[in-house]
Design a protein around this motif. Structure first.
Motif, PDB file in Angstrom:
ATOM      1  N   MET A 100       0.828  -1.188   0.000  1.00  0.00           N
ATOM      2  CA  MET A 100       0.000   0.000   0.000  1.00  0.00           C
ATOM      3  C   MET A 100       0.874   1.254   0.000  1.00  0.00           C
ATOM      4  O   MET A 100       1.885   1.318   0.708  1.00  0.00           O
ATOM      5  CB  MET A 100      -0.919   0.016   1.228  1.00  0.00           C
ATOM      6  N   VAL A 101       0.455   2.247  -0.763  1.00  0.00           N
ATOM      7  CA  VAL A 101       1.167   3.526  -0.821  1.00  0.00           C
ATOM      8  C   VAL A 101       0.188   4.613  -0.398  1.00  0.00           C
ATOM      9  O   VAL A 101      -0.917   4.712  -0.942  1.00  0.00           O
ATOM     10  CB  VAL A 101       1.698   3.808  -2.236  1.00  0.00           C
ATOM     11  N   SER A 102       0.601   5.426   0.571  1.00  0.00           N
ATOM     12  CA  SER A 102      -0.286   6.477   1.080  1.00  0.00           C
ATOM     13  C   SER A 102      -0.598   7.482  -0.014  1.00  0.00           C
ATOM     14  O   SER A 102       0.294   7.955  -0.724  1.00  0.00           O
ATOM     15  CB  SER A 102       0.367   7.178   2.270  1.00  0.00           C
ATOM     16  N   ALA A 103      -1.881   7.824  -0.136  1.00  0.00           N
ATOM     17  CA  ALA A 103      -2.316   8.796  -1.143  1.00  0.00           C
ATOM     18  C   ALA A 103      -2.896  10.046  -0.500  1.00  0.00           C
ATOM     19  O   ALA A 103      -2.574  11.171  -0.887  1.00  0.00           O
ATOM     20  CB  ALA A 103      -3.344   8.160  -2.074  1.00  0.00           C
ATOM     21  N   PHE A 104      -3.747   9.848   0.508  1.00  0.00           N
ATOM     22  CA  PHE A 104      -4.367  10.968   1.216  1.00  0.00           C
ATOM     23  C   PHE A 104      -4.379  10.641   2.705  1.00  0.00           C
ATOM     24  O   PHE A 104      -4.620   9.502   3.092  1.00  0.00           O
ATOM     25  CB  PHE A 104      -5.791  11.221   0.721  1.00  0.00           C
ATOM     26  N   ASP A 105      -4.147  11.660   3.538  1.00  0.00           N
ATOM     27  CA  ASP A 105      -4.070  11.418   4.977  1.00  0.00           C
ATOM     28  C   ASP A 105      -4.530  12.673   5.711  1.00  0.00           C
ATOM     29  O   ASP A 105      -4.145  13.791   5.349  1.00  0.00           O
ATOM     30  CB  ASP A 105      -2.635  11.069   5.390  1.00  0.00           C
ATOM     31  N   TRP A 106      -5.364  12.473   6.737  1.00  0.00           N
ATOM     32  CA  TRP A 106      -5.813  13.606   7.560  1.00  0.00           C
ATOM     33  C   TRP A 106      -5.887  13.160   9.009  1.00  0.00           C
ATOM     34  O   TRP A 106      -6.371  12.068   9.315  1.00  0.00           O
ATOM     35  CB  TRP A 106      -7.189  14.103   7.121  1.00  0.00           C
ATOM     36  N   SER A 107      -5.383  13.994   9.908  1.00  0.00           N
ATOM     37  CA  SER A 107      -5.385  13.668  11.327  1.00  0.00           C
ATOM     38  C   SER A 107      -5.787  14.891  12.137  1.00  0.00           C
ATOM     39  O   SER A 107      -5.401  16.023  11.804  1.00  0.00           O
ATOM     40  CB  SER A 107      -4.000  13.187  11.767  1.00  0.00           C
ATOM     41  N   LYS A 108      -6.560  14.669  13.208  1.00  0.00           N
ATOM     42  CA  LYS A 108      -6.979  15.766  14.073  1.00  0.00           C
ATOM     43  C   LYS A 108      -5.776  16.443  14.729  1.00  0.00           C
ATOM     44  O   LYS A 108      -5.778  17.644  14.963  1.00  0.00           O
ATOM     45  CB  LYS A 108      -7.922  15.248  15.170  1.00  0.00           C
TER      46      LYS A 108
END
Length: 612
Positions: A255-263
């Motif tokens: 898996m390759v990270s494409a989109f990421d969001w964290s509080k």
């Protein structure tokens, strides 16, 4: 079923017993007194005393009877209550007196609240529940509802004996006479959970629909930012700490990270990848297109064989990963992590997450498709521009050698005609004709290439004046064939006037050229169709076969031999390119008996199509 009697009922029983004793004593006293009176003959001599004694006896008897009836009525009422109470399990039923003290309750009190009946009798209902707005105004509202409809329904926070809080529905009604209240308490925990779950799903579906609509209307260059924004909205709605989308790389097999969001602006991508690396069983589930749902990260220990990987070090408490699929193939996953709390997911929740994944997959695929389309469009435009430039340069550069060939062949023909044999004269004639055709072909090719590369800015163009100019240009052909051309009042449109004149000259010239045995009759008309002008050029010529209606607009395509009809086969291709340059469409309707009608549209608010 146990019932505790109220203080009033107990008091009435004591009074009945005391009155019975007094009446018995009084009867004995009266009996003794009668004997004394008989002895002394005093009773017969004083009638008033006899009357008073009988009156007292009657009053005591009546009082005893009334008290007995009241006790029996109360007892029967409580028996009725007992029957009602027995029929409403598993809800709690309370009866309170006018002071709000509990005087009757059923066994459910023990199961629901943890109190024994003896512990609750005589206590106020506040020990069991309190309304959210427990003030004077609210209490008055309850009384008003009871007065108007006979009962009040409200929701309250109940407290068990051990302090546990839960939600209940409280139905309150007055006893007849206003001596107290009947209260029914129903545990609505399961119903509230179901209602909350339904509300959650409805709001989630609404959010999904909104995101889907946004993606449909999102421009290509905004897709990435909109995906990140949508991911953040979903993560916050789900009350998770991080949301991410990873794409599966066939080449890298990971898996390759494409989109990421964290509080917390914390990126746990390495944590997730470490989980997949150290625990193959989890990664295998994803590759098998299965949902990975871990309510508590400690559960991962059952998958770890090496024991070297400290699960808790990743800082994730719970997670869910849902595979994203396209055409039956694994594209990636959408995942959500919680850092501090456990989280479980129902089948309905997972189904909604799959729907979210499908939306993201379609949007990502659309992005990739548009990237490829842009690349191909750019390549096509570059190639087309190079081809137009080549055609223009080649055609332009061929003009001069053709002129020289034509000039020298004409000189040879004039100077040496008759000095060679007849074949030589014919050969020189063939050369002259070929040069003429070649020059005509080059001229048409130049015109075709200029449509996109040498176009003028659009300006108000009077089509009526354009048609008049074309008729003047074609005057020799019209006179030779006896053609008759008519046209209605034609509009003024936004267009390239030079190209419009070329378009109508090609269409009208073809209508004259391909005439039947009858003199050509050409009618030009227009109509307004929604946001377009529809132009029609109708003739009575030889018509066009149905299987050739599309072929005629292709460059260098001819339906007839050069011996019968001269031409290069480029004219209608130029017409098509001009119309498309104006963002319109062109087609033909024809049959052999009624000639042909060429139709084309030009938008009322026309703008240049730079892709032509």
């Amino acid at each position: 079923m146990k019932i505790r009697y109220s203080k009033n009922i107990a008091r009435d029983l004591i009074i009945v017993i005391l009155l019975s004793i007094i009446l018995a004593i009084f009867s004995i006293a009266v009996d003794i007194n009668n004997k004394i009176y008989d002895i002394l003959s005093f009773y017969n001599k004083i009638p008033l005393a006899h009357f008073l004694i009988n009156l007292i006896f009657l009053l005591l008897s009546g009082l005893l009877f009334v008290t007995y009836r009241r006790w029996r009525k109360t007892f029967c009422h409580e028996q009725e209550l007992k029957n009602i109470i027995d029929s409403i399990e598993p809800n709690v039923l309370l009866v309170t007196n006018s002071d709000g003290e509990i005087i009757i309750c059923n066994e459910t009190i023990s199961r629901l609240f943890g109190y024994k009946i003896d512990e609750i009798i005589g206590k106020n209902t506040d020990i069991l529940y309190k309304f959210e707005f427990d003030d004077t105004l609210f209490q008055n509202q309850i009384l008003e509802n009871i007065e108007n409809s006979g009962f009040h329904i409200g929701f309250a926070i109940a407290t068990q004996k051990d302090g546990t809080k839960f939600q209940v529905e409280v139905i309150t009604g007055n006893l007849s006479g206003g001596d107290g209240s009947v209260i029914l308490i129903r545990d609505i925990t399961e119903r509230k959970i179901a209602q909350d779950a339904l509300k959650f799903r409805l709001e989630f579906e609404k959010l999904i629909a909104m995101i889907s609509t946004i993606f449909i209307n999102t421009k290509f260059d905004k897709i990435d930012s909109e995906i990140t924004e949508a991911l953040s909205e979903i993560t916050k709605f789900l009350d998770m700490d991080r949301g991410y989308i990873s794409i599966y790389s066939q080449k890298l097999e990971r898996m390759v990270s494409a989109f990421d969001w964290s509080k917390t602006n914390r990126n746990s991508e390495s944590d997730n990848l470490m989980i997949y690396k150290e625990i193959p069983a989890i990664y295998k589930k994803i590759k098998n297109i299965e949902v990975v749902q871990i309510q508590n990260i400690d559960e991962l220990s059952q998958y770890s064989d090496s024991g070297k990987f400290d699960i808790k070090s990743c800082g994730i408490k719970s997670l869910i990963n849902v595979p994203m699929i396209y055409a039956g193939q694994l594209i990636g996953l959408i995942g959500f992590d919680s850092y501090n709390k456990e989280k479980s997911w129902s089948d309905e929740d997972i189904a909604l997450l799959r729907m979210v994944g499908e939306i993201f997959v379609n949007t990502i695929k659309r992005k990739h498709t548009e990237i490829e389309l842009m690349k191909k469009t750019h390549e096509f435009k570059r190639s087309n521009k190079e081809l137009e430039q080549f055609a223009y340069i080649a055609s332009h550069d061929l003009q001069e050698p053709l002129r020289n060939i034509k000039s020298f062949v004409e000189i040879l023909s004039r100077r040496y005609k008759g000095k060679f044999d007849s074949d030589a004269d014919d050969f020189m004639g063939y050369i002259v004709d070929s040069v003429k055709r070649m020059r005509l072909l080059i001229d048409d090719l130049l015109q075709y290439s200029r449509v996109g590369s040498h176009a003028e800015d659009f300006e108000p163009t009077d089509i009526g004046r354009i048609v008049e100019n074309v008729i003047d240009n074609l005057r020799p052909m019209i006179k030779e064939t006896g053609a008759k051309i008519t046209f209605d009042s034609l509009p003024t449109i936004m267009a390239d006037s030079i190209q419009m004149e070329q378009l109508f000259q090609n269409l009208i010239g073809n209508a004259i050229k391909f005439h039947s045995e009858k003199p050509p009759a050409i009618a030009i008309s227009t109509d307004r169709k929604n946001n377009d002008w529809l132009f029609m050029v109708k003739d009575n010529g030889i018509g066009i076969p149905s299987d050739a209606k599309n072929k005629i607009f292709v460059i260098f395509q001819r339906l007839h031999s050069r011996d019968k009809y001269v031409g290069t086969g480029i004219g209608l291709a130029i017409c098509k390119k001009i119309v498309e340059h104006h963002n319109g469409k062109i087609w033909v309707e024809s049959n052999s008996s009624n000639g042909s009608t060429f139709l084309f549209t030009i938008p009322i608010k026309s703008e240049r199509n730079n892709n032509i």
